[in-house]
Design a protein around this motif. Structure first.
Motif, PDB file in Angstrom:
ATOM      1  N   ILE A 125      -3.533  23.536  -1.604  1.00 57.84           N
ATOM      2  CA  ILE A 125      -3.062  22.360  -0.865  1.00 57.84           C
ATOM      3  C   ILE A 125      -3.154  22.653   0.623  1.00 57.84           C
ATOM      4  O   ILE A 125      -2.664  23.681   1.099  1.00 57.84           O
ATOM      5  N   GLU A 126      -3.747  21.751   1.352  1.00 56.75           N
ATOM      6  CA  GLU A 126      -3.907  21.946   2.791  1.00 56.75           C
ATOM      7  C   GLU A 126      -2.599  21.697   3.537  1.00 56.75           C
ATOM      8  O   GLU A 126      -1.887  20.725   3.278  1.00 56.75           O
ATOM      9  N   LYS A 127      -2.276  22.588   4.469  1.00 62.86           N
ATOM     10  CA  LYS A 127      -1.073  22.416   5.289  1.00 62.86           C
ATOM     11  C   LYS A 127      -1.215  21.187   6.179  1.00 62.86           C
ATOM     12  O   LYS A 127      -2.272  20.953   6.763  1.00 62.86           O
TER      13      LYS A 127
ATOM     14  N   GLU B  65       4.949  16.359   5.361  1.00 64.12           N
ATOM     15  CA  GLU B  65       5.068  16.802   3.973  1.00 64.12           C
ATOM     16  C   GLU B  65       4.803  15.624   3.046  1.00 64.12           C
ATOM     17  O   GLU B  65       5.370  14.553   3.194  1.00 64.12           O
ATOM     18  N   ASN B  66       3.910  15.820   2.097  1.00 65.12           N
ATOM     19  CA  ASN B  66       3.598  14.783   1.131  1.00 65.12           C
ATOM     20  C   ASN B  66       4.466  15.006  -0.102  1.00 65.12           C
ATOM     21  O   ASN B  66       4.096  15.719  -1.024  1.00 65.12           O
ATOM     22  N   GLN B  67       5.651  14.386  -0.099  1.00 63.15           N
ATOM     23  CA  GLN B  67       6.608  14.614  -1.164  1.00 63.15           C
ATOM     24  C   GLN B  67       6.088  14.127  -2.511  1.00 63.15           C
ATOM     25  O   GLN B  67       6.363  14.729  -3.557  1.00 63.15           O
ATOM     26  N   GLN B  68       5.294  13.060  -2.487  1.00 61.46           N
ATOM     27  CA  GLN B  68       4.745  12.533  -3.725  1.00 61.46           C
ATOM     28  C   GLN B  68       3.858  13.567  -4.414  1.00 61.46           C
ATOM     29  O   GLN B  68       3.956  13.771  -5.626  1.00 61.46           O
ATOM     30  N   LEU B  69       3.024  14.249  -3.641  1.00 62.57           N
ATOM     31  CA  LEU B  69       2.135  15.253  -4.218  1.00 62.57           C
ATOM     32  C   LEU B  69       2.927  16.471  -4.682  1.00 62.57           C
ATOM     33  O   LEU B  69       2.659  17.029  -5.745  1.00 62.57           O
TER      34      LEU B  69
ATOM     35  N   CYS C 144      -5.344  16.570  -0.189  1.00 64.63           N
ATOM     36  CA  CYS C 144      -6.398  17.227  -0.949  1.00 64.63           C
ATOM     37  C   CYS C 144      -5.756  18.322  -1.794  1.00 64.63           C
ATOM     38  O   CYS C 144      -4.815  18.981  -1.359  1.00 64.63           O
ATOM     39  N   ALA C 145      -6.265  18.473  -2.998  1.00 64.56           N
ATOM     40  CA  ALA C 145      -5.722  19.460  -3.929  1.00 64.56           C
ATOM     41  C   ALA C 145      -6.880  20.047  -4.725  1.00 64.56           C
ATOM     42  O   ALA C 145      -7.500  19.358  -5.535  1.00 64.56           O
ATOM     43  N   HIS C 146      -7.165  21.313  -4.473  1.00 62.83           N
ATOM     44  CA  HIS C 146      -8.318  21.971  -5.096  1.00 62.83           C
ATOM     45  C   HIS C 146      -7.860  22.887  -6.225  1.00 62.83           C
ATOM     46  O   HIS C 146      -7.122  23.849  -6.003  1.00 62.83           O
TER      47      HIS C 146
ATOM     48  N   ASN D  18       0.820  -1.203   0.000  1.00 66.95           N
ATOM     49  CA  ASN D  18       0.000   0.000   0.000  1.00 66.95           C
ATOM     50  C   ASN D  18       0.859   1.260   0.000  1.00 66.95           C
ATOM     51  O   ASN D  18       1.222   1.799   1.041  1.00 66.95           O
ATOM     52  N   GLU D  19       1.199   1.702  -1.206  1.00 65.99           N
ATOM     53  CA  GLU D  19       1.923   2.963  -1.367  1.00 65.99           C
ATOM     54  C   GLU D  19       1.070   3.925  -2.193  1.00 65.99           C
ATOM     55  O   GLU D  19       1.581   4.733  -2.954  1.00 65.99           O
ATOM     56  N   LYS D  20      -0.218   3.806  -2.011  1.00 67.49           N
ATOM     57  CA  LYS D  20      -1.148   4.554  -2.840  1.00 67.49           C
ATOM     58  C   LYS D  20      -1.548   5.875  -2.176  1.00 67.49           C
ATOM     59  O   LYS D  20      -1.674   5.943  -0.958  1.00 67.49           O
ATOM     60  N   LEU D  21      -1.744   6.881  -3.016  1.00 67.94           N
ATOM     61  CA  LEU D  21      -2.176   8.193  -2.552  1.00 67.94           C
ATOM     62  C   LEU D  21      -3.632   8.403  -2.967  1.00 67.94           C
ATOM     63  O   LEU D  21      -3.970   8.316  -4.150  1.00 67.94           O
TER      64      LEU D  21
END
Length: 275
Positions: free
Chosen positions: A139-141, A145-149, A115-117, A87-90
């Motif tokens: 992008i919500e703080k 840190e979500n490096q993938q996103l 989340c990305a609006h 499970n390395e899914k975003l």
């Protein structure tokens, strides 16, 4: 990276078309309405899924692009499905009003969440896709840190806005004032033009250059500097004449005109205080 979408409206279709131009593989779409999934999949040359479980297993980035009121239910339903062994899914949602917490059932199951609006009005997915190159994503703080996103949007060439989690709804209200209520304000203006005797069929075409000039002014200036018109010039008599005319011919518009005038004065006063 393989990208998939749960929900098949204008947003997901436009994003699928856009990410495809950036070299990402669009795995497909799932919707309770399979016909809509087939339509979105056909446009993006991807797969219409008949189950969300299969979609998750086949993808690395899963966007929940259902209507806002359905996101919590969808997140809960997805969390009840078997979790992939590796499970390395975003999984992320594209809502401007809901915070990241709404995806906690999935986070608890080991998924990465975000989340990305996109700050864009989506009406036609093909036209929206063409504009997405210049779109910023809210992008919500988070503490983590979500490096993938981050890497994903860097690759796409999109800039991001960082939003406080507890003020997410205020951010969305601001977006609605800009995108929704600007249309409402235009409609009010069109009604006033029509009342003044301008042919209804001519109004939109005749006023589009004016609207475009306002937007062009805003590109290189702050709001106070971009403002034109009688309040900016201090033409009190002109404003009084407007009020008299509205009182006589369209009294239902007087409150809106007065409110907008007061807000304009506040903006100019605030700008002067900063000098």
């Amino acid at each position: 990276m393989k990208i998939a979408f749960i929900g098949t409206g204008n947003v997901s279709t436009a994003l699928g078309l856009y990410f495809k131009t950036k070299g990402f593989e669009i795995q497909g779409y799932y919707s309770r309405n399979h016909q809509s999934a087939e339509k979105a999949a056909q446009l993006t040359h991807s797969h219409p899924y008949i189950s969300p479980e299969e979609l998750i297993n086949d993808s690395q980035m899963i966007w929940i692009t259902t209507p806002d009121d359905q996101i919590e239910k969808v997140a809960r339903q997805l969390s009840e499905l078997p979790v992939p062994q590796k499970n390395e899914k975003l999984i992320l949602h594209a809502s401007g009003v809901h915070s990241l917490e709404i995806l906690n059932p999935l986070k608890d199951k080991g998924y990465q969440t975000a989340c990305a609006h996109p700050l864009l009005a989506f009406s036609n997915p093909v036209l929206a896709q063409q504009k997405l190159n210049n779109v910023w994503f809210g992008i919500e703080k988070t503490d983590e840190e979500n490096q993938q996103l981050t890497d994903f949007f860097n690759t796409c060439g999109n800039k991001t806005l960082s939003i406080d989690s507890d003020k997410k709804t205020l951010y969305h209200a601001a977006a609605c004032v800009l995108s929704n209520y600007l249309v409402t304000l235009l409609n009010a203006s069109y009604r006033m033009f029509e009342k003044s005797g301008v042919a209804k069929d001519d109004i939109q075409k005749a006023t589009t250059p004016l609207l475009e000039s306002v937007i062009d002014n805003l590109k290189d200036k702050n709001c106070a500097d971009a403002l034109t018109g009688p309040i900016k010039r201090g033409d009190e008599k002109t404003v009084s004449m407007h009020v008299e005319s509205l009182s006589a011919f369209m009294p239902e518009m007087l409150e809106l005109y007065t409110l907008m005038g007061k807000e304009t004065l506040k903006m100019l006063a605030s700008a002067l205080n900063r000098i």
